[in-house]
Design a protein around this motif. Structure first.
Motif, PDB file in Angstrom:
ATOM      1  N   SER A 183       0.346   3.380  -5.132  1.00 12.14           N
ATOM      2  CA  SER A 183       0.957   2.222  -5.804  1.00 12.14           C
ATOM      3  C   SER A 183      -0.129   1.277  -6.303  1.00 12.14           C
ATOM      4  O   SER A 183      -1.289   1.362  -5.920  1.00 12.14           O
ATOM      5  CB  SER A 183       1.912   1.499  -4.853  1.00 12.14           C
ATOM      6  N   THR A 221      -5.569   0.413  -7.427  1.00 10.96           N
ATOM      7  CA  THR A 221      -4.592   1.376  -6.942  1.00 10.96           C
ATOM      8  C   THR A 221      -4.845   1.605  -5.461  1.00 10.96           C
ATOM      9  O   THR A 221      -6.004   1.740  -5.042  1.00 10.96           O
ATOM     10  CB  THR A 221      -4.724   2.703  -7.715  1.00 10.96           C
ATOM     11  N   VAL A 246       5.616  -4.794  -8.879  1.00  6.91           N
ATOM     12  CA  VAL A 246       4.263  -4.719  -8.320  1.00  6.91           C
ATOM     13  C   VAL A 246       3.999  -5.958  -7.461  1.00  6.91           C
ATOM     14  O   VAL A 246       4.472  -7.049  -7.793  1.00  6.91           O
ATOM     15  CB  VAL A 246       3.226  -4.589  -9.474  1.00  6.91           C
ATOM     16  N   MET A 275       4.625   2.170 -12.726  1.00  8.24           N
ATOM     17  CA  MET A 275       4.197   1.865 -11.371  1.00  8.24           C
ATOM     18  C   MET A 275       5.128   2.509 -10.380  1.00  8.24           C
ATOM     19  O   MET A 275       6.323   2.598 -10.614  1.00  8.24           O
ATOM     20  CB  MET A 275       4.156   0.346 -11.186  1.00  8.24           C
ATOM     21  N   SER A 276       4.607   2.924  -9.242  1.00  9.74           N
ATOM     22  CA  SER A 276       5.397   3.818  -8.404  1.00  9.74           C
ATOM     23  C   SER A 276       6.355   3.091  -7.474  1.00  9.74           C
ATOM     24  O   SER A 276       7.332   3.655  -7.044  1.00  9.74           O
ATOM     25  CB  SER A 276       4.479   4.721  -7.605  1.00  9.74           C
ATOM     26  N   GLN A 277       6.060   1.822  -7.131  1.00 12.12           N
ATOM     27  CA  GLN A 277       7.010   1.111  -6.281  1.00 12.12           C
ATOM     28  C   GLN A 277       7.995   0.369  -7.168  1.00 12.12           C
ATOM     29  O   GLN A 277       7.605  -0.253  -8.145  1.00 12.12           O
ATOM     30  CB  GLN A 277       6.291   0.061  -5.430  1.00 12.12           C
ATOM     31  N   ASN A 327      -1.048   4.411 -13.665  1.00  6.45           N
ATOM     32  CA  ASN A 327      -1.808   5.201 -12.696  1.00  6.45           C
ATOM     33  C   ASN A 327      -2.406   6.397 -13.430  1.00  6.45           C
ATOM     34  O   ASN A 327      -1.702   7.343 -13.789  1.00  6.45           O
ATOM     35  CB  ASN A 327      -0.900   5.655 -11.554  1.00  6.45           C
TER      36      ASN A 327
END
Ligand code: OVM
Length: 402
Positions: free
Chosen positions: A309, A293, A47, A1-3, A76
Motif C-alpha cells: 500500500s 510504498t 490513502v 492504490m491498494s487500500q 504502484n
C-alpha cells in the motif's frame, strides 16, 4: 492504490488537498491534518496521509519499510507501468547505491566550488539589469532566467531550447508524484515532446566535455554505473534540478518582498543569505508532497499499514509543524535555525543536487542583498497551481538600488 478502507481508528478526511483552493493555501488543511493525529485517511484517494514533522522524517529515514522502487507517486510501479523508465529516485538499495555515489561524486560541495565564479558573473549581469529596470517579474526575469542559464551550462546542454523544454518537462515530471487528475493531465499535455528533448540531451554525444553530464558518463567509463544508468542520472539532473530551484528562488524572493523587515536584515548583512534561503525552503517548500510504498505489513505510529500500500507525505506541512518549529512555525524569520527541514527530503534519497542548488541561490541572493536596498510587490502575485510543486507563476516586483 491498494487500500480502499481506512485502517481502524484513522480519522477520515473528505478534504481534497489537490483542489485549486487547497493548493493556493494549503496551510489550514495541513493544520487540521496535524491536529487530527499522526495520520489521516484521505477518503477521496484511499490513502493514509502523514503531515507531521516527526512522522514524515521517520518514514523518510526508514527506507527499508517505506520503499521508493514502487514509485513515489500514487501508482504502484510494481503493479502498473511507469510513464518512463525508473531512475535513481524510483529505486531502492542495492540498485540505488552506485547511482547515488556517481551523482554525489559529481555534485559534491567540493565538486561544484569551481562553478561559483561563473555563477557570480551572470548574477552581477542579471542584478545590473534588474536595477536598471526598477520593476520586473520575479519569476520570468529572475527565478527562471538564472538557473536556466547557469545550471544548464553546468550540466553542459545546448542553450537552444532549454526554456521551452525544461520548464514544461519539470512540471510534467513532478505531476506524476501527485494524483492523475485533470490538472496533472494538462501538464502532461503541455509537456508532450519535452521528454524526448531531455533524453536526447542526456546522451554522451550531446553533452559538453567539461560539464557535469560528461562527468556522469565518466563514471560509466570507469565501470561504476551502466550506460543506461548514466543517461538516467543526467535525466535526473535535468528533470529534478531545474524547476525546484526556479520555485525556490521565486518563493524566497516573494517571502522577502512580503516581509520588508526581513529584507532589511538581509541587506544589512548579505552573509545571512544562506539562512534566508533555508528559512524560505521551510516556509514555502517547493516540493510539497510525495508517496512511499509500504514493503511489509507493519504498524507505524499505531497505524496498521499493509504491504504494497501507499502512504502520502506532506513535507510542506511537516515544515510548518509547531512541534518542531515552535509557535512561530507560520512566520518567516531569517534569524531562525531552519536546518533539518524536509524541503530536500531526508534519508538515502535526500536531494543529491543540494550543493549546486544552494550554490545558485547563495550566489544570487548574496548579490541581490548587497545591491538592493528594498524590494516590494508591484502588483498581485499569481500562484502557480500544481499538485506537488509550490510556487509562483508571476511576481511583479519593484526594487530600489542600495
Ligand atoms: C529522474 C528524477 C530523479 C530525481 C528526482 C526527480 C524529483 C526526478 O530520474 O528524472 O524528481
Amino acid at each position: 492504490m491498494s487500500q480502499t478502507t481506512p485502517p481502524q481508528a484513522l480519522p477520515v478526511f473528505t478534504d481534497d488537498p489537490y483542489t485549486d483552493g487547497n493548493l493556493a493555501d494549503p496551510y489550514p488543511l495541513f493544520d487540521r491534518m496535524r491536529a487530527a493525529g499522526p495520520a489521516v485517511w484521505l477518503e477521496k484517494y484511499g490513502v493514509p496521509a502523514f503531515a507531521g514533522f516527526a512522522e514524515c522524517r521517520e518514514i523518510l529515514e526508514d527506507y527499508r519499510t517505506f520503499i521508493s522502487g514502487a514509485g513515489v507517486g500514487p501508482k504502484n510501479l510494481h503493479k502498473e507501468p511507469a510513464w518512463r523508465p525508473q531512475g535513481i529516485l524510483e529505486s531502492d538499495p542495492p540498485v540505488h547505491g552506485p547511482m547515488r555515489a556517481a551523482m554525489a561524486g559529481v555534485i559534491s560541495p567540493r565538486g561544484v566550488r569551481s562553478l561559483r565564479a561563473g555563477f557570480e558573473v551572470f548574477a552581477k549581469e542579471l542584478v545590473d539589469r534588474l536595477i536598471e529596470q526598477g520593476t520586473f517579474d520575479g519569476v520570468t526575469e529572475l527565478a527562471e532566467l538564472f538557473p536556466l542559464r547557469v545550471f544548464g551550462d553546468a550540466v553542459g546542454i545546448p542553450r537552444e531550447g532549454r526554456e521551452e523544454n525544461l520548464l514544461p518537462h519539470g512540471a510534467m515530471n513532478f505531476s506524476a508524484f501527485g494524483p492523475d487528475d485533470e490538472r496533472s493531465r494538462s501538464f502532461f499535455e503541455k509537456g508532450a515532446g519535452t521528454h524526448e528533448w531531455v533524453m536526447a540531451n542526456c546522451a554522451r554525444e550531446s553533452l559538453a566535455p567539461d560539464g557535469m553530464g560528461a562527468q556522469i558518463w565518466a563514471a560509466a567509463d570507469r565501470g561504476e554505473i551502466t550506460a543506461d544508468q548514466a543517461a538516467l542520472l543526467v535525466r535526473a539532473m535535468l528533470s529534478a534540478g531545474l524547476d525546484t530551484t526556479v520555485f525556490s528562488i521565486g518563493n524566497t524572493v516573494q517571502a522577502l518582498a512580503a516581509h520588508p523587515e526581513q529584507w532589511a536584515a538581509l541587506h544589512a548583512n548579505p552573509r545571512l543569505a544562506k539562512f534566508a534561503i533555508d528559512e524560505a525552503l521551510r516556509f514555502e517548500s517547493p516540493f510539497q508532497s510525495f508517496f512511499r510504498t509500504v514493503s511489509t505489513d507493519t504498524v507505524f505510529c499505531g497505524v496498521p499499514l499493509a504491504a504494497g500500500s501507499k502512504v502520502l507525505l506532506f513535507v510542506g506541512s511537516a515544515n510548518r509543524d509547531a512541534r518542531q518549529w515552535g509557535d512561530t512555525a507560520d512566520e518567516f524569520r531569517i534569524d531562525r535555525n531552519a536546518g533539518g527541514h524536509l524541503a530536500f527530503g531526508m534519508g538515502i534519497h535526500q536531494c543529491v543536487g543540494q550543493p549546486i542548488s544552494r550554490l545558485e541561490m547563495d550566489v544570487l541572493f548574496t548579490e541581490m542583498a548587497a545591491r538592493i536596498r528594498s524590494i516590494e510587490p508591484a502588483g498581485d502575485p499569481v500562484p502557480y497551481l500544481h499538485n506537488t510543486l509550490r510556487g509562483w507563476r508571476s511576481l511583479p516586483l519593484k526594487i530600489t538600488a542600495a
